[in-house]
Write an enzyme that holds these catalytic residues in place. Structure first.
Site, PDB file in Angstrom:
ATOM      1  N   TYR A   1     -26.779 -48.073 -41.930  1.00 56.88           N
ATOM      2  CA  TYR A   1     -26.554 -49.516 -41.852  1.00 56.88           C
ATOM      3  C   TYR A   1     -26.834 -50.209 -43.188  1.00 56.88           C
ATOM      4  CZ  TYR A   1     -27.121 -48.673 -36.776  1.00 56.88           C
ATOM      5  OH  TYR A   1     -27.028 -48.209 -35.492  1.00 56.88           O
TER       6      TYR A   1
ATOM      7  N   HIS B   1     -26.615 -42.412 -37.077  1.00 64.33           N
ATOM      8  CA  HIS B   1     -28.062 -42.341 -36.907  1.00 64.33           C
ATOM      9  C   HIS B   1     -28.670 -41.190 -37.697  1.00 64.33           C
ATOM     10  CE1 HIS B   1     -26.418 -44.434 -33.354  1.00 64.33           C
ATOM     11  NE2 HIS B   1     -27.430 -45.245 -33.595  1.00 64.33           N
TER      12      HIS B   1
END
Lengths: 749, 275
Positions: free
Chosen positions: A490, A535
């Site tokens: 992110y 992730h």
């Protein structure tokens, strides 16, 4: 027909002044320019002087460019009405400026006796080392004394930090953190109409509205200087007002027309932001004269008629007419002012070219990343809380007394270290997505909000750009921010907030402005086949590529606690930006070799024990058959491999944990490499992803290491879902195979 | 006919009439781009810039003299901030800062000349300052240099006499200056945007605040980039002070006392009208 549009515009003003007739009656200096305005005749003339100075600075920069003596010709011509904001905002209202802010700066500097804005601007244009803000590193609008942090502002990337400062003003005050900003300060941030489309701009404006919506003070004045064009692309007529004129939780005003009308709108807008503490979007109409920059041939995409029409709307011409017609001045007086300004700016420009420039590498990089390890260590050592106070602040039990496995994991130790630092450093704030009430998606910030309050530990909206913007703004108020980015993948969404903004501030301000922070990022792979790429991102190249940025990657709990203290000390002492990359897969890991062995748990080291860059972890210091260099998950895998090497193959490997991936502990690696003679680098990041293996091997090669060198690295792939991760990531088997091969080749030699 | 050089005109603390005569001559020979004053030359500067008539400037100057006489008695201390080669000496600067902090509010910076600082205070304040300052020599002169029985102007000690000055100043005919005048804080008052009342306020403020001549000349050099600095009258000290500030600024590339002397020989950059 002429394309020397500078002369055309200059002549337009001269021609008007030559033929204008004085008003039948004169205004006294302290009389309003028109009934109903607070703009006096004298103040209007002062603004005009500043606008004219700004205009002549543009002319001078272009003149000097002809002989290669200036290096920046993006000008403010046509945008000079922003001087009205410079005159009305206070020196304690921080301003984050658009690159066409000459008028604003001239007017703002007028508020500070003894300032020399004309010469300072010229020093920037000629890249002199005497430029008081950037010392020749960039032409920026900035000044410590004027509370203008330097911006390049080319892609609206300065809006998030301006929003962040507006957000942090009240919070810093409530937390008792000292700064030089009064309680009613507001933040101003300007940008162009084309820039208003940037994701960063929309992100900052959205977060400002969001904050207002949930009742937080957000005293920010967004100023869109609308000249209707972005280099060669026109903004659709009405676009800015349509887009921003009717948004919930965002005030809106449009300043256009005569000087006093602009003044009145600006005055009201500032008053609303100051007194209501809400965000307001001010559209300030402008025109762009002379193309985007000196090198922009406007005639290739605009007709001469279009160019002439723009020039006819020159705000200086318009203001001159207003001032004469209202009786604030006379044509003769303005002719004298124009002559005086042209002459003095050109003379100052000549003088600026005589001033020195940066010449050496050391001079250029001096302010970029100050590094004082002794002072950092001293900073980490204090303040010391007495045991009773610490016990109380930490909820009764000291973390080093706990034998609970959850306290002795990486996550547990980071949590305890954060609590310890929060207990002894009231300036710390921690924020991000889910870090507050939930305590983080991996429980790393568990209990911190309950213990230290939601003024210091708080959830943000889901926007990494704004999180890093808030961090920069918070730092500007004297807080020390610890923002969290929930996953490494992110971060890339918002990376420029670190690269182009936070990390460049000391460089462009000659270390007069700082935005220290420790950015916690959960990242890297190996989450037991869970999550897939977003992730498990295993790319650190983008971070290692940022000049001056410190990258810490702990692998064990005890290291993490000590490194976190080092990171905070570096930020506080030297203003550094530290990214603290926490390996998710190791957060709750307890074991090293076998289930239940507890080999990855560690005893919590209480403060002030600290680690700083350069200090590596050494496992098996007496082994010297082979050196394995690694970090994070790779370290744990290497230690597993080392045991197999020893027990099954009789090869004794020393394993070094880098701990810090930027700056790399190259000297320590060289020493251990020399002692072992064979080096295997285990890099869990992608083979060609700008990980550390290339840098380590290149350094050893360049320093005449004459032993064998190998590496194992992850495959050039995104990390897949489920068991397929093993197909792309480094495993124990890979390390073992490569180590054995290296040991065999070397011993055969 | 020689070209008219762009000049900054500096008015010294000297009798009004001959100073104004010098200033008039200077305006004939040079294009005056800004006017500034060292200490008490401010009133002449106001007259030269046309902000006050000569007569009003004289009235104001007389009033200042009366005020000076009725203000509390004071002493002054001069302390250098540069070495004999005119290089700023950080040790002297910090020594003065440190010593002033011990002054217990009884001693104040009254005049900043760049190379020299002038402090004004009560005898007790002067005693505190001089005992805290290191004894040094620059050339043959020993410092701190004590000047007894001086007026307490340009310090808060003159606050009591400010009202009588204001009463007189308010009766005068303040006008827009016809040339930019730079005050003792480094503020530019131009012929276009000056409010005469603001100029009067600045004049009053100067009575009780530090006069920063160095800041004023700094602004003049940077924002007006003159060809020459002309000093009306024959004040040797101001000429030296200006030369030191030129060197400190690196103006025209002049960065040492020696370089200044050479430049001055070729074509004077600092010009005193009487020697």
């Amino acid at each position: 027909m002429t394309f020397d549009r500078v002369s055309v515009v200059e002549h337009g003003l001269d021609d008007y002044l030559d033929h204008a007739t004085p008003a039948s009656s004169r205004l006294a200096p302290d009389e309003p320019l028109r009934t109903g305005t607070t703009l006096t005749s004298r103040a209007a003339m002062a603004i005009f002087e500043d606008q004219l100075a700004s205009r002549q600075l543009d002319v001078a920069a272009r003149e000097l460019k002809k002989t290669d003596r200036s290096f920046y010709t993006i000008g403010s011509a046509g945008h000079e009405q922003n001087a009205v904001l410079g005159a009305q905002l206070r020196l304690t209202d921080p301003a984050f400026l658009h690159y066409r802010s000459g008028g604003f700066m001239m007017a703002r500097a007028r508020q500070l006796p003894g300032s020399t804005p004309v010469f300072d601007t010229l020093l920037g244009a000629v890249a002199s080392s005497e430029d008081p803000i950037a010392q020749g590193r960039h032409k920026v609008w900035g000044s410590r004394a004027l509370w203008v942090p330097p911006q390049t502002s080319t892609i609206a990337s300065h809006l998030p930090k301006a929003m962040g400062l507006a957000f942090s003003l009240a919070r810093a005050r409530r937390l008792g953190v000292d700064n030089d900003l009064p309680a009613d300060a507001i933040v101003m941030c300007s940008f162009g109409d084309a820039s208003a489309n940037h994701a960063t701009a929309l992100s900052a404006i959205n977060t400002a509205r969001y904050a207002a919506r949930i009742g937080l003070p957000m005293p920010i004045l967004f100023v869109c200087e609308d000249n209707g064009t972005g280099i060669s692309v026109d903004t659709p007529p009405g676009w800015i007002a349509e887009t921003f004129g009717n948004q919930a939780h965002l005030g809106y005003a449009c300043a256009d027309g005569e000087l006093d009308e602009v003044w009145n709108v600006v005055e009201r807008a500032i008053a609303i932001v100051r007194h209501q503490r809400i965000p307001l979007f001010l559209q300030l109409k402008a025109v762009r004269l002379w193309g985007h920059a000196g090198s922009d041939a406007e005639q290739t995409y605009r007709t001469l008629r279009e160019i002439a029409r723009t020039e006819a709307a020159d705000p200086l011409l318009r203001n001159a007419r207003t001032l004469i017609e209202r009786g604030a001045t006379t044509p003769a007086a303005l002719r004298a002012l124009v002559a005086d300004t042209r002459q003095r700016v050109m003379a100052a420009a000549e003088e600026a070219t005589r001033r020195p420039r940066l010449t050496t590498t050391a001079e250029v990089v001096a302010p970029m990343a100050p590094d004082h390890p002794v002072e950092q260590a001293a900073r980490a050592a204090r303040p010391v809380l007495d045991e009773e106070a610490r016990r109380e602040l930490l909820g009764g039990t000291l973390p080093e007394e706990s034998m609970l496995p959850t306290v002795r994991t990486l996550a547990g130790c980071i949590n305890a270290a954060l609590a310890d630092e929060f207990a002894r450093r009231p300036e710390l704030v921690l924020f991000g997505e889910d870090v507050g009430r939930k305590g983080g998606v991996y429980n790393v910030t568990h209990g911190l909000q309950q213990r230290f309050g939601n003024g210091r530990v708080f959830d943000t909206l889901l926007d990494e750009t704004s999180i890093l913007g808030i961090a920069q703004g918070a730092a500007a108020t004297g807080l020390l921010p610890i923002p969290e980015i929930q996953y490494l993948a992110y971060l890339h969404n918002a990376l420029d907030q670190l690269r182009g903004e936070a990390a460049s501030l000391q460089f462009f301000s000659s270390d007069q402005f700082r935005n220290p922070m420790v950015v916690r990022v959960a990242g890297l792979a190996y989450q037991k086949g869970f999550g897939g790429h977003f992730h498990n991102d295993n790319s650190v190249g983008a971070l290692r590529d940022i000049p001056g940025l410190v990258l810490a990657v702990p692998s064990r709990g005890d290291d993490a606690a000590r490194m976190l203290r080092g990171a905070i000390a570096m930020a506080e002492e030297d203003g550094r930006i530290v990214v603290f990359l926490e390996p998710i897969a190791l957060y709750h890991e307890k074991d090293l070799h076998a289930d239940g062995d507890g080999g990855w748990l560690s005893d919590y080291p209480p403060p002030p024990s600290v680690l700083l860059p350069g200090e590596v972890g050494v496992h098996g210091p007496d082994a010297s058959d082979l050196l394995i260099v690694s970090y994070a998950n790779g370290l744990r895998l290497s230690l597993q491999a080392a045991r197999l090497l020893r027990e099954k193959h009789g090869v004794r490997a020393r394993v070094v944990d880098l701990r810090w991936l930027n700056p790399l502990p190259l000297e320590a690696v060289r020493l251990h490499a020399a002692a072992c003679g064979r080096v295997l680098v285990v890099d869990e990041c992608r083979r060609t992803g700008g990980g550390v293996a290339d840098a380590l091997i290149a350094d050893l090669a360049e320093h005449a290491f004459d032993g064998d060198l190998r590496s194992v690295r992850a495959v050039d792939s995104f990390v897949p879902l489920g068991p397929a991760t093993a197909a792309v990531l480094v495993g124990v088997d890979h390390i073992l195979a490569e180590a054995l091969s290296l040991a065999t080749v070397a011993s055969a030699r | 006919m020689s070209e008219r050089r762009r000049a900054v005109l500096v008015l010294p603390d000297a009798p009004l009439d001959p100073t104004l005569a010098d200033a008039r001559a200077a305006r004939e020979d040079h294009e005056i781009v800004a006017v500034l004053a060292g200490d008490g030359g401010w009133y002449a500067a106001l007259a030269v810039a046309g902000a006050l008539s000569t007569e009003d400037a004289g009235t104001l100057l007389d009033a200042v003299r009366v005020a000076a006489a009725s203000a509390p008695a004071a002493e002054q201390v001069v302390f250098p901030q540069t070495d004999a080669a005119w290089r700023r000496d950080a040790r002297l600067v910090s020594a003065l800062d440190g010593a002033l902090a011990l002054g217990d509010g009884q001693i104040h910076r009254s005049l900043d000349l760049g190379a020299y600082a002038v402090m004004t205070g009560t005898p007790a304040g002067v005693e505190l300052l001089t005992s805290a300052l290191p004894a040094i020599s620059v050339g043959e002169q020993r410092y701190p240099l004590l000047l007894p029985a001086r007026p307490s102007l340009h310090t808060p000690m003159a606050l009591d006499v400010a009202p009588q000055m204001r009463a007189i100043a308010e009766r005068l005919d303040w006008r827009m200056p016809d040339v930019t005048i730079i005050d003792g804080r480094g503020v530019r008052h131009t012929p276009w945007s000056t409010s005469p009342s603001a100029l009067r306020d600045a004049t009053e403020a100067q009575l009780v605040q530090t006069v920063r001549f160095a800041a004023a000349l700094h602004v003049a050099l940077r924002e007006y980039a003159p060809d020459v600095i002309v000093i009306a009258g024959g004040s040797g000290i101001l000429a030296t002070v200006c030369a030191q500030l030129v060197v400190g600024e690196g103006y025209h590339g002049i960065r040492s006392r020696r370089a200044f002397a050479e430049a001055q020989r070729r074509r004077p950059l600092v010009l005193s009208m009487r020697h």
